[in-house]
Design a protein around this motif. Structure first.
Motif, PDB file in Angstrom:
ATOM      1  N   UNK A  95       0.841  -1.207   0.000  1.00 39.75           N
ATOM      2  CA  UNK A  95       0.000   0.000   0.000  1.00 39.75           C
ATOM      3  C   UNK A  95       0.871   1.249   0.000  1.00 39.75           C
ATOM      4  N   UNK A  96       1.921   1.258   0.815  1.00 42.37           N
ATOM      5  CA  UNK A  96       2.805   2.426   0.875  1.00 42.37           C
ATOM      6  C   UNK A  96       3.448   2.683  -0.489  1.00 42.37           C
ATOM      7  N   UNK A  97       3.932   1.611  -1.111  1.00 41.72           N
ATOM      8  CA  UNK A  97       4.573   1.765  -2.419  1.00 41.72           C
ATOM      9  C   UNK A  97       3.573   2.243  -3.480  1.00 41.72           C
ATOM     10  N   UNK A  98       2.383   1.630  -3.494  1.00 44.55           N
ATOM     11  CA  UNK A  98       1.395   1.984  -4.511  1.00 44.55           C
ATOM     12  C   UNK A  98       0.921   3.421  -4.363  1.00 44.55           C
ATOM     13  N   UNK A  99       0.703   3.862  -3.124  1.00 44.39           N
ATOM     14  CA  UNK A  99       0.147   5.195  -2.905  1.00 44.39           C
ATOM     15  C   UNK A  99       1.222   6.263  -2.760  1.00 44.39           C
ATOM     16  N   UNK A 100       2.448   5.878  -3.103  1.00 45.60           N
ATOM     17  CA  UNK A 100       3.525   6.843  -3.263  1.00 45.60           C
ATOM     18  C   UNK A 100       4.021   6.837  -4.707  1.00 45.60           C
ATOM     19  N   UNK A 101       3.259   6.175  -5.575  1.00 49.17           N
ATOM     20  CA  UNK A 101       3.542   6.248  -7.003  1.00 49.17           C
ATOM     21  C   UNK A 101       4.510   5.231  -7.558  1.00 49.17           C
ATOM     22  N   UNK A 102       4.900   4.233  -6.771  1.00 50.41           N
ATOM     23  CA  UNK A 102       5.810   3.217  -7.300  1.00 50.41           C
ATOM     24  C   UNK A 102       5.374   1.824  -6.834  1.00 50.41           C
ATOM     25  N   UNK A 122       0.403  11.875  -1.289  1.00 50.27           N
ATOM     26  CA  UNK A 122       0.910  10.522  -1.104  1.00 50.27           C
ATOM     27  C   UNK A 122       0.666  10.048   0.327  1.00 50.27           C
ATOM     28  N   UNK A 123       0.708   8.750   0.511  1.00 48.29           N
ATOM     29  CA  UNK A 123       0.573   8.140   1.828  1.00 48.29           C
ATOM     30  C   UNK A 123       1.820   8.486   2.631  1.00 48.29           C
ATOM     31  N   UNK A 124       1.619   9.041   3.827  1.00 44.56           N
ATOM     32  CA  UNK A 124       2.756   9.573   4.588  1.00 44.56           C
ATOM     33  C   UNK A 124       2.663   9.216   6.064  1.00 44.56           C
ATOM     34  N   UNK A 125       3.626   9.708   6.806  1.00 41.71           N
ATOM     35  CA  UNK A 125       3.660   9.543   8.258  1.00 41.71           C
ATOM     36  C   UNK A 125       2.343  10.036   8.845  1.00 41.71           C
ATOM     37  N   UNK A 126       1.806   9.302   9.819  1.00 42.00           N
ATOM     38  CA  UNK A 126       0.575   9.600  10.556  1.00 42.00           C
ATOM     39  C   UNK A 126      -0.691   9.187   9.828  1.00 42.00           C
ATOM     40  N   UNK A 127      -0.607   8.711   8.595  1.00 39.93           N
ATOM     41  CA  UNK A 127      -1.777   8.183   7.917  1.00 39.93           C
ATOM     42  C   UNK A 127      -2.050   6.773   8.437  1.00 39.93           C
ATOM     43  N   UNK A 128      -3.253   6.290   8.212  1.00 41.60           N
ATOM     44  CA  UNK A 128      -3.660   4.999   8.772  1.00 41.60           C
ATOM     45  C   UNK A 128      -4.135   4.085   7.648  1.00 41.60           C
ATOM     46  N   UNK A 129      -3.717   2.821   7.737  1.00 42.70           N
ATOM     47  CA  UNK A 129      -4.193   1.788   6.821  1.00 42.70           C
ATOM     48  C   UNK A 129      -4.878   0.721   7.670  1.00 42.70           C
ATOM     49  N   UNK A 133     -10.192  -5.501  10.289  1.00 45.60           N
ATOM     50  CA  UNK A 133     -10.454  -4.738  11.511  1.00 45.60           C
ATOM     51  C   UNK A 133      -9.177  -4.369  12.268  1.00 45.60           C
ATOM     52  N   UNK A 134      -8.032  -4.519  11.614  1.00 45.07           N
ATOM     53  CA  UNK A 134      -6.741  -4.171  12.227  1.00 45.07           C
ATOM     54  C   UNK A 134      -6.261  -2.855  11.627  1.00 45.07           C
ATOM     55  N   UNK A 135      -5.830  -1.928  12.470  1.00 41.43           N
ATOM     56  CA  UNK A 135      -5.434  -0.587  12.018  1.00 41.43           C
ATOM     57  C   UNK A 135      -3.951  -0.358  12.301  1.00 41.43           C
ATOM     58  N   UNK A 136      -3.291   0.293  11.347  1.00 42.95           N
ATOM     59  CA  UNK A 136      -1.861   0.566  11.462  1.00 42.95           C
ATOM     60  C   UNK A 136      -1.589   2.022  11.098  1.00 42.95           C
ATOM     61  N   UNK A 137      -0.758   2.667  11.903  1.00 37.00           N
ATOM     62  CA  UNK A 137      -0.347   4.045  11.615  1.00 37.00           C
ATOM     63  C   UNK A 137       1.017   4.008  10.951  1.00 37.00           C
ATOM     64  N   UNK A 138       1.182   4.812   9.925  1.00 39.19           N
ATOM     65  CA  UNK A 138       2.457   4.902   9.221  1.00 39.19           C
ATOM     66  C   UNK A 138       3.431   5.725  10.061  1.00 39.19           C
ATOM     67  N   UNK A 139       4.615   5.189  10.270  1.00 46.80           N
ATOM     68  CA  UNK A 139       5.668   5.874  11.024  1.00 46.80           C
ATOM     69  C   UNK A 139       6.769   6.293  10.050  1.00 46.80           C
ATOM     70  N   UNK A 140       7.751   7.013  10.548  1.00 48.40           N
ATOM     71  CA  UNK A 140       8.858   7.418   9.670  1.00 48.40           C
ATOM     72  C   UNK A 140       9.628   6.209   9.170  1.00 48.40           C
ATOM     73  N   UNK A 141       9.597   5.120   9.937  1.00 46.42           N
ATOM     74  CA  UNK A 141      10.191   3.859   9.497  1.00 46.42           C
ATOM     75  C   UNK A 141       9.269   2.740   9.955  1.00 46.42           C
ATOM     76  N   UNK A 142       8.458   2.226   9.067  1.00 46.65           N
ATOM     77  CA  UNK A 142       7.591   1.106   9.400  1.00 46.65           C
ATOM     78  C   UNK A 142       6.187   1.514   9.815  1.00 46.65           C
ATOM     79  N   UNK A 143       5.514   0.596  10.494  1.00 53.42           N
ATOM     80  CA  UNK A 143       4.117   0.749  10.871  1.00 53.42           C
ATOM     81  C   UNK A 143       3.930   0.371  12.330  1.00 53.42           C
ATOM     82  N   UNK A 144       2.963   0.981  12.983  1.00 52.53           N
ATOM     83  CA  UNK A 144       2.614   0.670  14.365  1.00 52.53           C
ATOM     84  C   UNK A 144       1.139   0.304  14.413  1.00 52.53           C
TER      85      UNK A 144
END
Length: 151
Positions: A95-102, A122-129, A133-144
């Protein structure tokens, strides 16, 4: 002589009446019920994994990261076939790669094109995927993994 199904006429034109054979209506109804049960049983294995992408609208979210009270907007939603569905980490990276154009996976090119057609950043830090029913926040390196955001 071997008798066929009871609804087929015999060679001399009369139906076969055998006490152990069922009439066509009962046979058809049972076959339909069995087909329905089998379809439901196997449908669980053919379900899809729902992926939803939320953009964070907080003004300083890129600096501070995700916060539970952040205003999120559903930007995009798609499904991934559950058959051989990859682990959450793989779906998140795709998802990160696709929504950042690559996009890195052939199936993700259509999603990347649909995202680019919308006026979205683009999908960036603090966005959520969300994956089901599982939610993840985008971090500067990885997901939480996070609790489900408030509506």
């Amino acid at each position: 002589m071997i008798a066929g199904p009871p609804w087929l006429p015999r060679a001399h034109g009369g139906p076969v009446h055998h006490p152990n054979l069922q009439e066509p209506t009962r046979y058809t109804a049972r076959l339909r019920r069995l087909t329905t049960v089998l379809c439901r049983a196997f449908a669980r294995h053919r379900r899809v994994v729902s992926v939803r992408v939320f953009l964070n609208r907080a003004p300083y979210s890129l600096l501070h990261g995700y916060t539970p009270d952040a205003p999120l907007v559903l930007a995009y939603q798609y499904n991934v076939p559950a058959e051989g569905a990859p682990a959450d980490a793989v779906i998140l990276e795709r998802a990160f790669a696709a929504f950042n154009g690559h996009p890195t996976h052939p199936d993700d090119h259509a999603h990347a094109d649909a995202w680019a057609d919308k006026p979205l950043r683009s999908l960036s830090v603090a966005d959520v995927v969300a994956i089901d029913d599982r939610h993840y926040a985008c971090e500067s390196a990885g997901w939480t993994r996070i609790a489900a955001p408030l509506d």
